[in-house]
Design a protein around this motif. Structure first.
Motif, PDB file in Angstrom:
ATOM      1  N   THR A 202       0.832  -1.203   0.000  1.00 32.71           N
ATOM      2  CA  THR A 202       0.000   0.000   0.000  1.00 32.71           C
ATOM      3  C   THR A 202       0.865   1.251   0.000  1.00 32.71           C
ATOM      4  N   ALA A 203       1.949   1.227   0.781  1.00 34.65           N
ATOM      5  CA  ALA A 203       2.855   2.369   0.827  1.00 34.65           C
ATOM      6  C   ALA A 203       3.447   2.641  -0.552  1.00 34.65           C
ATOM      7  N   ARG A 204       3.867   1.595  -1.236  1.00 36.58           N
ATOM      8  CA  ARG A 204       4.445   1.773  -2.569  1.00 36.58           C
ATOM      9  C   ARG A 204       3.404   2.323  -3.548  1.00 36.58           C
TER      10      ARG A 204
ATOM     11  N   GLY B  29       3.589   6.011  -5.373  1.00 33.11           N
ATOM     12  CA  GLY B  29       3.435   6.135  -6.820  1.00 33.11           C
ATOM     13  C   GLY B  29       2.397   7.171  -7.185  1.00 33.11           C
ATOM     14  N   ARG B  30       1.338   7.242  -6.403  1.00 30.29           N
ATOM     15  CA  ARG B  30       0.263   8.183  -6.705  1.00 30.29           C
ATOM     16  C   ARG B  30       0.671   9.629  -6.477  1.00 30.29           C
ATOM     17  N   VAL B  31       1.676   9.845  -5.640  1.00 27.57           N
ATOM     18  CA  VAL B  31       2.178  11.210  -5.453  1.00 27.57           C
ATOM     19  C   VAL B  31       3.456  11.446  -6.253  1.00 27.57           C
TER      20      VAL B  31
ATOM     21  N   ALA C  87       1.195  11.072   1.373  1.00 27.13           N
ATOM     22  CA  ALA C  87       0.944   9.645   1.153  1.00 27.13           C
ATOM     23  C   ALA C  87       0.764   8.924   2.483  1.00 27.13           C
ATOM     24  N   ARG C  88       1.605   9.240   3.448  1.00 31.69           N
ATOM     25  CA  ARG C  88       1.492   8.616   4.771  1.00 31.69           C
ATOM     26  C   ARG C  88       0.151   8.936   5.420  1.00 31.69           C
ATOM     27  N   ALA C  89      -0.284  10.185   5.289  1.00 35.03           N
ATOM     28  CA  ALA C  89      -1.523  10.605   5.927  1.00 35.03           C
ATOM     29  C   ALA C  89      -2.748   9.968   5.293  1.00 35.03           C
ATOM     30  N   LEU C  90      -2.731   9.788   3.972  1.00 33.83           N
ATOM     31  CA  LEU C  90      -3.943   9.379   3.265  1.00 33.83           C
ATOM     32  C   LEU C  90      -3.983   7.905   2.896  1.00 33.83           C
ATOM     33  N   ALA C  91      -2.885   7.183   3.097  1.00 34.63           N
ATOM     34  CA  ALA C  91      -2.839   5.770   2.695  1.00 34.63           C
ATOM     35  C   ALA C  91      -3.875   4.925   3.418  1.00 34.63           C
ATOM     36  N   ALA C  92      -4.214   5.311   4.643  1.00 30.20           N
ATOM     37  CA  ALA C  92      -5.222   4.573   5.409  1.00 30.20           C
ATOM     38  C   ALA C  92      -6.643   5.017   5.070  1.00 30.20           C
ATOM     39  N   ARG C  93      -6.772   5.927   4.129  1.00 35.85           N
ATOM     40  CA  ARG C  93      -8.063   6.459   3.691  1.00 35.85           C
ATOM     41  C   ARG C  93      -8.873   6.999   4.876  1.00 35.85           C
ATOM     42  N   PRO C  94      -8.315   8.005   5.564  1.00 35.88           N
ATOM     43  CA  PRO C  94      -8.983   8.542   6.755  1.00 35.88           C
ATOM     44  C   PRO C  94     -10.239   9.320   6.397  1.00 35.88           C
ATOM     45  N   ALA C  95     -11.066   9.543   7.412  1.00 28.71           N
ATOM     46  CA  ALA C  95     -12.282  10.335   7.221  1.00 28.71           C
ATOM     47  C   ALA C  95     -12.021  11.825   7.422  1.00 28.71           C
ATOM     48  N   LEU C  96     -10.871  12.158   8.017  1.00 26.96           N
ATOM     49  CA  LEU C  96     -10.559  13.561   8.325  1.00 26.96           C
ATOM     50  C   LEU C  96      -9.057  13.781   8.252  1.00 26.96           C
TER      51      LEU C  96
END
Length: 236
Positions: A126-128, A132-134, A158-167
């Motif tokens: 997931t990290a990779r 890639g997306r950024v 990428a670190r912040a959003l990889a877990a698909r947070p709600a906020l």
């Protein structure tokens, strides 16, 4: 915020008073604020107006002196430090001006570690994917000191959003970047939060960046200024 929806973040009559050599300092003074699911909120105002403290209190990193803070409907006053961390895990993420990457970890390790802590079995893959997306597929094994400021902030995103947070809380996310790089990072941030459906609470001094939000609030002397901003966007 849409009628009937439960706020992802709600502050009610929140105050924050901190000690100093000159006596108590009132940082926040009766702040009321609600952020709905998927809403993008910009917080502006002069230095020292309480913007970053609002994020710290809202994220449960700082306990208010009085008032109530509810994150995902949970009263943070009822949770200890570990409980607040568990509540944030996978649901709320933070991005800071200073990046806050772990210097002894590579880019992919910086992104994978929070996923591993949250129990994700495919954390490294997931990290990779998110790097890639950024645009950092070629920087997976680079350490923070080997990356430019813009690249470090993209790792942080990428670190912040990889877990698909709600906020997502973002405190001056482009503050350390030149104008061109700041635009690139801002474009990525808004595109990715839209993709994952996250709400955004963003502190910024950049009026152009603030204009990209759905709503703007202005802090002044520890309070939300309820006057209309020149853009016509309504406060609070």
């Amino acid at each position: 915020m849409a009628a009937g929806s439960t706020p992802v973040l709600a502050l009610e009559a929140v105050t924050l008073t901190l000690p100093s050599a000159a006596g108590p300092v009132n940082i926040l003074r009766g702040v009321d604020l609600a952020v709905g699911p998927g809403e993008r909120l910009a917080v502006i105002g002069p230095s020292g107006s309480g913007k970053s403290s609002l994020i710290a209190v809202g994220a449960g990193l700082e306990q208010p002196t009085s008032g109530a803070v509810r994150l995902f409907g949970q009263d943070l006053a009822r949770l200890d430090e570990d409980g607040r961390a568990r509540l944030r895990r996978g649901r709320a993420a933070l991005v800071f001006q200073a990046f806050h990457l772990l210097p002894n970890m590579t880019a992919e390790e910086n992104v994978a570690t929070p996923l591993e802590i949250a129990g994700a079995r495919d954390a490294l893959a997931t990290a990779r994917q998110w790097l890639g997306r950024v645009g950092l597929s070629g920087r997976l094994t680079h350490y923070p000191h080997q990356l430019s400021g813009g690249e470090q902030q993209r790792v942080a995103l990428a670190r912040a959003l990889a877990a698909r947070p709600a906020l997502l809380f973002a405190d001056e996310p482009t503050g350390n970047l030149d104008a061109k790089t700041a635009t690139t990072v801002a474009d990525l941030m808004f595109a990715l939060i839209a993709e994952v459906g996250a709400a955004l609470v963003m502190v910024t001094h950049d009026p152009v960046l603030a204009e990209r939000a759905d709503r703007i609030v202005r802090m002044a002397d520890g309070q939300i200024d309820t006057r209309k901003i020149d853009t016509g966007k309504i406060l609070a």
